[in-house]
Design an enzyme around this catalytic site. Structure first.
Site, PDB file in Angstrom:
ATOM      1  N   GLY A 182       1.085   2.743  10.350  1.00  0.00           N
ATOM      2  CA  GLY A 182       2.442   4.009  10.414  1.00  0.00           C
ATOM      3  C   GLY A 182       2.844   4.610  11.660  1.00  0.00           C
ATOM      4  O   GLY A 182       3.689   5.585  11.511  1.00  0.00           O
ATOM      5  N   ASN A 203       0.815  -1.450  -0.074  1.00  0.00           N
ATOM      6  CA  ASN A 203      -0.229   0.074   0.191  1.00  0.00           C
ATOM      7  C   ASN A 203       0.884   1.032  -0.035  1.00  0.00           C
ATOM      8  O   ASN A 203       1.337   1.596   1.046  1.00  0.00           O
ATOM      9  CB  ASN A 203      -0.747  -0.005   1.316  1.00  0.00           C
ATOM     10  N   SER A 236       3.250  -1.689   9.860  1.00  0.00           N
ATOM     11  CA  SER A 236       5.015  -1.438  10.894  1.00  0.00           C
ATOM     12  C   SER A 236       5.114  -2.460  10.526  1.00  0.00           C
ATOM     13  O   SER A 236       6.252  -3.399  11.130  1.00  0.00           O
ATOM     14  CB  SER A 236       4.489  -0.639  12.087  1.00  0.00           C
ATOM     15  N   HIS A 243      -9.733   0.901   4.415  1.00  0.00           N
ATOM     16  CA  HIS A 243      -8.081   0.821   5.360  1.00  0.00           C
ATOM     17  C   HIS A 243      -8.836   1.698   6.474  1.00  0.00           C
ATOM     18  O   HIS A 243      -9.631   2.523   6.315  1.00  0.00           O
ATOM     19  CB  HIS A 243      -7.808   1.625   4.563  1.00  0.00           C
ATOM     20  N   GLU A 265      -5.784  -5.071  11.286  1.00  0.00           N
ATOM     21  CA  GLU A 265      -4.639  -3.910  11.036  1.00  0.00           C
ATOM     22  C   GLU A 265      -4.822  -3.029  12.449  1.00  0.00           C
ATOM     23  O   GLU A 265      -5.730  -2.456  12.543  1.00  0.00           O
ATOM     24  CB  GLU A 265      -4.520  -2.906  10.095  1.00  0.00           C
ATOM     25  N   LYS A 290       0.121   4.643   0.401  1.00  0.00           N
ATOM     26  CA  LYS A 290      -0.725   5.060   0.195  1.00  0.00           C
ATOM     27  C   LYS A 290      -0.109   5.833  -0.347  1.00  0.00           C
ATOM     28  O   LYS A 290      -0.622   6.744  -1.591  1.00  0.00           O
ATOM     29  CB  LYS A 290      -0.172   5.545   2.438  1.00  0.00           C
TER      30      LYS A 290
END
Ligand code: PEP
Length: 251
Positions: free
Chosen positions: A168, A7, A208, A93, A162, A9
């Site tokens: 992140g 991803n 992460s 997400h 997640e 982002k």
């Protein structure tokens, strides 16, 4: 089979960087058994990089509209995504839930629309914090998101667990606790789709993941793959993650 989904982002800002990262990543992935890799750049880079996608590296999108067509200014339909070569869409997400207040209802509709278009859906669920009724949060979020999915479409459904506090932040969950949460997700899948189907359904971890910590997760067979954000923007780092993610009996 494990899935590793990149991803990107809201990166990179420039066309040439998108081409470089995508091209380098594809070049580093040979034909690999037992692993499916997909890269999800921002919408505008999809047609730019689509000719570089291969059977070994799929093209995916970070989001999709919930309708197939119509007066929805600014939206993009799953059919359009399929038409430019996407095979997969990330749905729900946590950054979309947080920053654009994407509701459970919209996520439910997007999941159905994505599957109906013949694409894979990577449906994201996870608790905000590991405190209070966090287990209930996972159960309810998953239950709501899959409520309208037809049994016929579940071969293309992937769940990404997640935990929001791990996305992140540089603070990954522990592999052991990840497995505990994945089993919670699987309990909901069993209730809805039956034990046999639920056992086959990949539940990925995201939050992460990097080239160092992947090894602790990779040894857990219950983890069906990885959704990787920051660690996917460097082709070298991402390819190390992919190599480590392969299940040992399939390498
Ligand atoms: C993500 O964007 O889904 C994600 C897991 O990000 P990061 O790897 O940066 O935590």
């Amino acid at each position: 089979m494990r899935y590793v989904i990149a991803n990107w982002k809201m990166y990179p800002q420039r066309r040439e960087d998108a081409l470089r990262i995508f091209g380098d990543t594809v070049a580093m992935m040979g034909a690999m058994r037992g692993i499916r890799v997909a890269i999800c750049p921002p919408f505008v880079w999809l047609p730019v990089v689509s000719s570089l996608a291969k059977s070994t590296v799929w093209l995916g999108a970070q989001d999709s509209g919930w309708a197939d067509e119509g007066a929805f200014t600014g939206e993009i339909s799953p059919t359009m995504l399929k038409n430019i070569g996407c095979r997969l869409v990330i749905v729900g997400h946590s950054e979309r839930r947080t920053h654009v207040a994407e509701s459970q209802e919209i996520i439910r509709k997007k999941t159905v629309a994505t599957l109906r278009a013949g694409l894979f859906a990577v449906l994201c669920v996870g608790e905000q914090q590991r405190e209070g009724e966090w287990e209930k949060e996972i159960l309810e979020q998953t239950r709501s998101a899959i409520a309208d999915i037809a049994q016929d479409n579940i071969q293309r459904l992937l769940i990404a667990y997640e935990p929001v506090w791990a996305v992140g932040t540089g603070k990954a969950d522990s592999p052991k606790d990840t497995v505990t949460s994945i089993l919670l997700v699987r309990r909901v899948l069993k209730d809805k789709f039956g034990a046999a189907a639920a056992e086959q359904m990949p539940v990925l971890y995201g939050g992460s993941i990097n080239a160092q910590n992947i090894h602790g997760f990779a040894v857990e067979p219950e983890i069906g793959g990885f959704l990787v954000g920051h660690g996917s923007l460097d082709a070298g780092e991402f390819s190390k993650i992919v190599m480590a993610a392969r299940l040992k009996e399939e390498t």
